[in-house]
Scaffold this active site. Structure first.
Site, PDB file in Angstrom:
ATOM      1  CG  ASN A  32     -13.852 -26.300   3.519  1.00  0.00           C
ATOM      2  OD1 ASN A  32     -14.490 -27.343   3.390  1.00  0.00           O
ATOM      3  ND2 ASN A  32     -12.681 -26.252   4.101  1.00  0.00           N
ATOM      4  CG  HIS A  37     -18.900 -21.278   8.199  1.00  0.00           C
ATOM      5  ND1 HIS A  37     -18.055 -22.358   8.090  1.00  0.00           N
ATOM      6  CD2 HIS A  37     -18.126 -20.177   8.048  1.00  0.00           C
ATOM      7  CE1 HIS A  37     -16.822 -21.927   7.883  1.00  0.00           C
ATOM      8  NE2 HIS A  37     -16.835 -20.616   7.849  1.00  0.00           N
TER       9      HIS A  37
END
Ligand code: PAF
Length: 282
Positions: A32, A37
């Site tokens: 997700n 990230h």
């Protein structure tokens, strides 16, 4: 980007890289993914030659009333983003690969002390689950370095402590928190917020900044923490904690130097948000 679900194939690939003298970096995630990230992957690339990312929603770090089942699984989109960010390999272990004898009753890490405070006090067993899966991942991937975000400040400390104490030959690289223009720290959980909640959520970072200013101005820590909690409650948050601690997360009164971190964990509706701000007092 090569994708592996199988441990033996992943190890063979990484073994080839290592024999070629490549330095291997690692970015573990629960999927997700968002820009925060991808920034971890980009930072890992600056420290090594080939980056392995993993996506594994780890059951042992979720409490019985937490969102394990509800946690979004967005594998294809995440894989595309990781490839674009420059990851060389993606490891997608199943629960059976990660916990071959089952996740219940598995061999567990217990990191004492630091896991009992802050988020650890409110989410019993959470950090032991994190340490358990990160130790397993380190053993599987055998990276030279691994990147963890500073947004999960306590998690970063737990992993540093575990890796250091168990002599994992892995350099732990902290990555700065990415924020929305509003100041809201990027998090997979932000997507659970309604539009008005997303607006309210910006108060967390503002409160951290106020805590920093008050601490630098010499206001007693207990009062700063009380004021922060009261202010957040008035805005509709259910506060788990609003605290100022030493950089090593000892109580501020026992800090060995002038480094401090203000930390908040609070619910907006059902969504639990965390953030922190590191600073120094003059
Ligand atoms: O920060 C996370 O996403 C997770 O806690 C981690 C480090 C991937 C372990 O499951």
């Amino acid at each position: 980007m090569q994708t592996f679900r199988d441990l033996a194939a992943l190890r063979e690939c990484i073994g080839t890289w290592k024999r070629d003298g490549l330095r291997v970096g690692f970015v573990p995630t629960m999927g997700n993914l968002h820009a925060g990230h991808y920034a971890l992957v980009e930072l890992a690339q600056q420290h090594c030659d080939a980056v392995v990312a993993s996506i594994f929603v780890n059951p042992t770090q979720f409490g019985p009333n937490e969102d394990y089942a509800r946690y979004p699984r967005t594998e294809q989109r995440d894989a595309d983003g990781l490839a674009q960010a420059g990851a060389a390999a993606l490891f997608l272990p199943s629960v059976d690969v990660m916990y071959p004898f089952g996740a219940i009753g598995c061999v567990q890490m217990h990191v004492p002390g630091i896991t009992d405070i802050l988020c650890g006090a409110h989410r019993p067993g959470h950090f032991n689950g994190v340490a358990t899966v990160v130790a397993r991942l380190f053993n599987m991937v055998q990276p030279d370095c691994a990147v963890f975000g500073r947004k999960d400040y306590q998690q970063l400390q737990v992993i540093r402590y575990m890796a250091g104490e168990l002599s994992f030959p892995v350099e732990i690289i902290p990555a700065p928190t990415l924020r929305e223009p509003s100041g809201l720290a990027m998090s997979s959980r932000n997507q659970y917020l309604s539009d008005p909640e997303r607006e309210s959520a910006t108060a967390i970072y503002r409160t951290l900044q106020q805590m920093r200013a008050a601490c630098i101005a010499g206001v007693p820590v207990a009062q700063i923490e009380r004021d922060a909690e009261t202010a957040l409650q008035a805005l509709g948050f259910t506060v788990d904690y609003a605290e100022i601690r030493s950089a090593a997360l000892a109580p501020a009164s026992r800090a060995a130097d002038n480094k401090r971190v203000a930390l908040i964990a609070a619910f907006l509706g059902r969504t639990r948000l965390i953030d922190n701000l590191e600073f120094e007092i003059p």
